[in-house]
Design a protein around this motif. Structure first.
Motif, PDB file in Angstrom:
ATOM      1  N   GLY A 377      20.468  93.099 -51.400  1.00 55.42           N
ATOM      2  CA  GLY A 377      19.559  93.542 -50.359  1.00 55.42           C
ATOM      3  C   GLY A 377      20.182  93.412 -48.990  1.00 55.42           C
ATOM      4  N   LEU A 378      19.786  94.306 -48.112  1.00 50.03           N
ATOM      5  CA  LEU A 378      20.145  94.229 -46.697  1.00 50.03           C
ATOM      6  C   LEU A 378      18.881  94.606 -45.947  1.00 50.03           C
ATOM      7  CD1 LEU A 378      22.575  93.652 -44.831  1.00 50.03           C
ATOM      8  CD2 LEU A 378      23.014  96.110 -44.786  1.00 50.03           C
ATOM      9  N   GLY A 379      18.286  93.622 -45.245  1.00 49.19           N
ATOM     10  CA  GLY A 379      16.987  93.873 -44.643  1.00 49.19           C
ATOM     11  C   GLY A 379      16.003  94.264 -45.729  1.00 49.19           C
ATOM     12  N   CYS A 380      15.175  95.261 -45.430  1.00 50.40           N
ATOM     13  CA  CYS A 380      14.149  95.685 -46.390  1.00 50.40           C
ATOM     14  C   CYS A 380      14.628  96.824 -47.288  1.00 50.40           C
ATOM     15  CB  CYS A 380      12.886  96.072 -45.647  1.00 50.40           C
ATOM     16  SG  CYS A 380      11.963  94.636 -45.117  1.00 50.40           S
ATOM     17  N   LEU A 381      15.886  96.810 -47.650  1.00 57.05           N
ATOM     18  CA  LEU A 381      16.446  97.766 -48.599  1.00 57.05           C
ATOM     19  C   LEU A 381      17.054  96.937 -49.732  1.00 57.05           C
ATOM     20  CD1 LEU A 381      17.093 100.712 -49.195  1.00 57.05           C
ATOM     21  CD2 LEU A 381      19.085 100.547 -47.734  1.00 57.05           C
ATOM     22  N   LEU A 382      16.337  96.885 -50.858  1.00 62.68           N
ATOM     23  CA  LEU A 382      16.706  95.915 -51.891  1.00 62.68           C
ATOM     24  C   LEU A 382      16.803  96.566 -53.262  1.00 62.68           C
ATOM     25  CD1 LEU A 382      13.982  94.139 -50.203  1.00 62.68           C
ATOM     26  CD2 LEU A 382      15.872  92.617 -50.736  1.00 62.68           C
ATOM     27  N   GLY A 383      17.566  95.936 -54.153  1.00 64.50           N
ATOM     28  CA  GLY A 383      17.695  96.491 -55.494  1.00 64.50           C
ATOM     29  C   GLY A 383      17.948  95.420 -56.543  1.00 64.50           C
ATOM     30  N   ILE A 384      17.486  95.716 -57.749  1.00 61.69           N
ATOM     31  CA  ILE A 384      17.733  94.837 -58.905  1.00 61.69           C
ATOM     32  C   ILE A 384      18.309  95.726 -59.992  1.00 61.69           C
ATOM     33  CG2 ILE A 384      16.695  93.394 -60.697  1.00 61.69           C
ATOM     34  CD1 ILE A 384      14.467  92.650 -58.754  1.00 61.69           C
ATOM     35  N   GLU A 385      19.484  95.361 -60.482  1.00 65.15           N
ATOM     36  CA  GLU A 385      20.149  96.192 -61.486  1.00 65.15           C
ATOM     37  C   GLU A 385      19.953  95.561 -62.871  1.00 65.15           C
ATOM     38  OE1 GLU A 385      23.665  97.870 -60.019  1.00 65.15           O
ATOM     39  OE2 GLU A 385      24.353  98.529 -61.980  1.00 65.15           O
ATOM     40  N   LEU A 386      19.400  96.348 -63.802  1.00 65.52           N
ATOM     41  CA  LEU A 386      19.110  95.821 -65.134  1.00 65.52           C
ATOM     42  C   LEU A 386      20.211  96.242 -66.120  1.00 65.52           C
ATOM     43  CD1 LEU A 386      15.260  96.577 -65.332  1.00 65.52           C
ATOM     44  CD2 LEU A 386      16.401  94.486 -64.558  1.00 65.52           C
ATOM     45  N   VAL A 387      20.664  95.282 -66.915  1.00 63.89           N
ATOM     46  CA  VAL A 387      21.759  95.554 -67.863  1.00 63.89           C
ATOM     47  C   VAL A 387      21.383  95.061 -69.261  1.00 63.89           C
ATOM     48  CG1 VAL A 387      23.623  95.520 -66.162  1.00 63.89           C
ATOM     49  CG2 VAL A 387      22.877  93.373 -67.208  1.00 63.89           C
ATOM     50  N   LYS A 388      21.996  95.695 -70.263  1.00 62.72           N
ATOM     51  CA  LYS A 388      21.740  95.250 -71.630  1.00 62.72           C
ATOM     52  C   LYS A 388      22.491  93.960 -71.912  1.00 62.72           C
ATOM     53  CE  LYS A 388      20.585  99.586 -73.781  1.00 62.72           C
ATOM     54  NZ  LYS A 388      21.059 100.770 -74.460  1.00 62.72           N
ATOM     55  N   ASP A 389      23.621  93.836 -71.232  1.00 61.75           N
ATOM     56  CA  ASP A 389      24.484  92.699 -71.500  1.00 61.75           C
ATOM     57  C   ASP A 389      25.255  92.399 -70.202  1.00 61.75           C
ATOM     58  OD1 ASP A 389      26.531  91.735 -74.173  1.00 61.75           O
ATOM     59  OD2 ASP A 389      27.134  91.517 -72.091  1.00 61.75           O
TER      60      ASP A 389
END
Ligand SMILES: Cc1ncc(COP(=O)(O)O)c(C=O)c1O
Length: 453
Positions: A377-389
């Motif tokens: 995230g940088l300020g109010c621009l955020l992300g969560i990356e989902l992975v199988k492994d």
């Protein structure tokens, strides 16, 4: 930090889901609309709800459900839905003069002077050549045209998974939907500084930003040598809130200077405090030659801008500024009021604060849930990356879809991107509301992990 109270919500009463969404009214309305409206985004296809109202940090659907807004209308309403100052400014302008082509109007003059006082750059580098448009993609096209005129060259370099809009020039800069045909000649795409999935299988900082050096090879081996410049998103939005490593932007600026290329920062998504600075390039103290603004620029009113450094003023003179609606009085009123609100309410600071608060919690979530590969995230621009492994980092698309739908059904309006969960809450959101929004995501991740692993 002064923030107005108009958008305060009672944490006990939001979200408020009274009918399982999408509810019957949403379903019926969407079915009627979809009879004619074609080509919906995955966001809508995965959750076809119909919205009726927005107020501050919440959205209400046609069944009466109220959601916490973690999307800001796709990165647009960062000051909250219907900020009174912006609404009033647009209403006033709409009552006085709706359109005046590219003639000067008092409100346009004030917006130009306000923008000139906040844009980065010193002297010849200052971004003081300005034109207004009505969509991000139109501003990007104007940016490409000005680069061609300023350089006398016509090829462009851009980055894998960047997004710049949907007109023909803009799609040439990005990943193409192959069903729509080939990329126009003259566009070259190169790997981006995306360290979690480095295309060169390197580790930062030991890599010395080899990805930027690779552009030298492309310039020499692939282009005809008539490259106008490099186009980039300072932080990737559509691709999943991907923040470049420190030094990446500066190294690209240095490369542009070495080869006499123009640097175009497309800040359509990242401008107006979204990342915690008025313009994201300010995080890296780098001034581009061309910059575009959009989305949060008018907080919901369709107004965008293309800005060019003072030293290229002859080039911008040559590309006509006239469009039917660009910079009409309502648009200028919305943009001017939005900038004033950001300053008055200190929303750059607020954006940084809220971002850090959410990141702290997201880091804890990452420790707890193996399907979380990376949080950023940088300020109010955020992300969560989902992975199988976590070792193979195989993207977990199915999980991304499920988490999106589950959280939406629990009362969080937000944005999916395949296996990446994207968040862009309005910067005016209170801490408790933001944490409540994130706890809805956490619940959805926990349930999804249990179902799929
Ligand atoms: C970085 C960037 N540039 C340009 C655009 C295109 O803007 P618009 O949808 O207003 O045409 C977008 C839209 O998402 C964007 O994110």
């Amino acid at each position: 930090m002064s923030r107005s109270n108009w958008a305060k919500v009672d944490i006990q009463t939001v979200p408020n889901i009274i009918v399982n969404p999408p509810g019957p009214n949403s379903k019926a309305m969407h079915t009627r609309a979809a009879r004619y409206m074609k080509g919906y985004s995955s966001q809508v296809r995965l959750f076809p709800v119909a919205f009726e109202k927005g107020h501050g940090v919440t959205l209400t659907d046609v069944d009466g459900n109220t959601y916490i807004d973690f999307s800001s209308g796709i990165y647009v309403t960062g000051l909250g839905h219907c900020h009174p100052k912006v609404t009033e400014a647009v209403q006033k302008a709409a009552g006085e003069l709706m359109n005046a082509h590219d003639f000067t109007t008092p409100i346009k003059m004030r917006l130009l002077e306000k923008l000139a006082s906040i844009v980065p750059g010193e002297a010849a580098k200052k971004l003081t050549g300005m034109q207004f448009y009505d969509s991000g993609t139109a501003a990007v096209e104007a940016g490409l045209r000005v680069m061609r005129v300023a350089s006398g060259k016509f090829e462009f370099i851009s980055f894998h998974r960047d997004f710049h809009g949907k007109t023909l020039g803009a799609v040439g800069l990005a990943r193409m939907d192959v069903s729509q045909g080939l990329r126009a000649p003259g566009f070259f795409l190169v790997p981006r500084g995306y360290c979690y999935r480095c295309e060169f299988h390197q580790t930062y900082p030991q890599c010395n930003l080899m990805c930027v050096d690779y552009i030298r090879t492309v310039l020499k081996e692939e282009t005809s040598g008539r490259v106008a410049g490099i186009v980039l998103e300072p932080v990737q939005g559509w691709a999943g809130s991907i923040i470049p490593p420190d030094g990446w932007i500066q190294k690209i600026r240095a490369l542009c200077d070495e080869f006499g290329l123009l640097l175009f920062a497309d800040e359509v998504l990242t401008c107006m405090a979204r990342t915690g600075k008025m313009f994201a390039m300010q995080h890296w103290d780098t001034v581009p030659d061309v910059m575009t603004l959009g989305k949060g620029f008018g907080n919901g009113f369709p107004v965008t801008a293309m800005l060019v450094a003072e030293k290229h003023k002859e080039a911008i003179e040559k590309i006509s500024a006239s469009t039917s609606y660009g910079g009409n009085p309502m648009a200028c009123a919305a943009a001017l009021a939005s900038i004033e609100v950001i300053e008055e309410e200190d929303l750059c600071q607020r954006s940084l604060h809220l971002g850090e608060l959410l990141m702290q919690r997201m880091r804890l979530m990452q420790e707890q849930y193996p399907i979380i590969g990376e949080v950023r995230g940088l300020g109010c621009l955020l992300g969560i990356e989902l992975v199988k492994d976590r070792t193979t980092k195989e993207p977990f698309e199915q999980a991304g879809q499920l988490v999106y739908q589950k959280a939406f059904a629990k009362g969080l309006a937000w944005i999916p991107a395949g296996h990446i969960l994207r968040m862009s809450p309005p910067m005016i959101m209170d801490d408790e509301v933001a944490l409540k929004g994130l706890s809805i995501i956490e619940e959805a991740i926990a349930e999804t992990q249990k179902e799929l692993l």
